[in-house]
Scaffold this active site. Sequence first.
Site, mmCIF file in Angstrom:
data_model
loop_
_atom_site.group_PDB
_atom_site.id
_atom_site.type_symbol
_atom_site.label_atom_id
_atom_site.label_comp_id
_atom_site.label_asym_id
_atom_site.label_seq_id
_atom_site.Cartn_x
_atom_site.Cartn_y
_atom_site.Cartn_z
ATOM 1 N N ALA A 1 0.825 -1.213 0.000
ATOM 2 C CA ALA A 1 0.000 0.000 0.000
ATOM 3 C C ALA A 1 0.861 1.267 0.000
ATOM 4 O O ALA A 1 0.654 2.184 -0.805
ATOM 5 C CB ALA A 1 -0.921 -0.013 1.213
ATOM 6 N N GLY B 1 -4.857 -2.072 -6.076
ATOM 7 C CA GLY B 1 -4.058 -0.848 -6.094
ATOM 8 C C GLY B 1 -4.867 0.389 -6.463
ATOM 9 O O GLY B 1 -4.332 1.502 -6.484
ATOM 10 N N ASP C 1 -4.922 2.817 -3.526
ATOM 11 C CA ASP C 1 -3.607 3.433 -3.311
ATOM 12 C C ASP C 1 -3.322 4.501 -4.377
ATOM 13 O O ASP C 1 -2.751 5.551 -4.071
ATOM 14 C CB ASP C 1 -2.514 2.369 -3.325
ATOM 15 C CG ASP C 1 -2.708 1.326 -2.231
ATOM 16 O OD1 ASP C 1 -3.320 1.669 -1.209
ATOM 17 O OD2 ASP C 1 -2.235 0.196 -2.405
ATOM 18 N N ASP D 1 0.021 -3.820 -9.058
ATOM 19 C CA ASP D 1 -0.491 -2.930 -8.008
ATOM 20 C C ASP D 1 -0.233 -1.451 -8.299
ATOM 21 O O ASP D 1 -0.791 -0.583 -7.645
ATOM 22 C CB ASP D 1 0.251 -3.234 -6.688
ATOM 23 C CG ASP D 1 -0.497 -4.204 -5.793
ATOM 24 O OD1 ASP D 1 -0.942 -5.243 -6.303
ATOM 25 O OD2 ASP D 1 -0.615 -3.913 -4.589
HETATM 26 O O1 LIG Z 1 -0.469 -5.243 2.260
HETATM 27 C C1 LIG Z 1 -1.609 -5.608 1.934
HETATM 28 O O2 LIG Z 1 -2.292 -6.323 2.648
HETATM 29 C C2 LIG Z 1 -2.194 -5.171 0.676
HETATM 30 O O3 LIG Z 1 -3.373 -5.354 0.488
HETATM 31 C C3 LIG Z 1 -1.369 -4.492 -0.346
HETATM 32 C C4 LIG Z 1 -2.276 -4.229 -1.516
HETATM 33 O O4 LIG Z 1 -1.826 -4.927 -2.622
HETATM 34 C C5 LIG Z 1 -2.539 -2.805 -1.820
HETATM 35 O O5 LIG Z 1 -2.632 -1.999 -0.698
HETATM 36 C C6 LIG Z 1 -3.718 -2.619 -2.753
HETATM 37 O O6 LIG Z 1 -4.860 -2.125 -2.110
HETATM 38 P P1 LIG Z 1 -6.033 -1.310 -2.848
HETATM 39 O O7 LIG Z 1 -5.444 -0.042 -3.399
HETATM 40 O O8 LIG Z 1 -7.041 -1.060 -1.791
HETATM 41 O O9 LIG Z 1 -6.522 -2.231 -3.940
#
Ligand SMILES: O=C(O)C(=O)C[C@H](O)[C@H](O)COP(=O)(O)O
Length: 317
Positions: A35, A256, A259, A295
């Site tokens: 993230a 991602g 993020d 991501d």
């Molecule tokens: O460390 C963790 O548990 C993760 O989930 C890392 C994720 O790959 C990103 O943070 C994607 O998250 P989104 O932008 O919400 O799709």
Amino acid sequence: MSDLVTFGETMLRLSPAGNERIETASEFEVRAAGAESNVAIAAERLGTPSTWLSKLPDNPLGRRVAGELERYGIDADPVWTQEGRQGTYYLEQAGKPRGTNVVYDRANAAVTTAESEEFDLEALRNAEVFFTSGITPALSSTLAETTATLLETASQSGTTTAFDLNYRNKLWSPAEARETLTALFDSIDVLVVAARDARHVLDLEGDAEELAATLGTEYGFETVVLTRGSAGALAWHGGEYHEHDAYETETVDPIGTGDAFTGAFLARRIDGDDVSRALEYAAATAALKRTIPGDIAVITPDEVESVIDEQTSDISR
Ligand SMILES: O=C(O)C(=O)C[C@H](O)[C@H](O)COP(=O)(O)O
């Protein structure tokens, strides 16, 4: 000196080639994914110098992560250690009725022992914004303490602190998350939270405006950004609401998106945009991210502007 400093774990993401199942796949695509590095890269791509702080094992897997992140121009400044593992996650993408599944293999990752003294706190004090997310304190009790210390250090030096609640069901329960995360809220200026997490984790009720205003007034945030997937985003800032629809997008890889949204929002706020304009930018960057495998939001400011100006076409030539 970076305008944005982020802190958190970046894993290796392994996804079966060609929509195979994890159980039967013989080839996996490997990418760096986390993230806080995703946020730093999105901001960097939009012109905000960004640093990612973390801790990696000094082995080929850790170097694989750092090498990929550096390629995107951020200052990847991890502490290297002989102890601990490189966290990984396996990602099996699928549509309905199966849905996308993530399998974590991140216990005892090198980052879980990271303490605040190991980092260049001057970078944090001199940054415009310090960002971390609710994933980081979920990973170990040491990291929960380190997250709190880094947020306090930044906050006491006048650095704006931004935090994405990023609830992950496979890491902890809503009650555990609520207890740990609400204790950090005092040192957070800008909260980004999915509306479903505001309800499910923070136990709040009401429509989007009520959720954002309750959070803003109850916890004293400067800005609350509530994300609502395809229903767009709503921000509460100084008692006023700002809203933006999600842009139409054809999804290649949804991971991602949040993020990318947050990285763009912070980049535009650092650059002096008001909350409405930053939301517009964030929504456009999030839509672009969904068209890109991996991501990471490998986007340019011109592409974001084109989405905003609705000047995108099927083929550009
Ligand atoms: O460390 C963790 O548990 C993760 O989930 C890392 C994720 O790959 C990103 O943070 C994607 O998250 P989104 O932008 O919400 O799709």
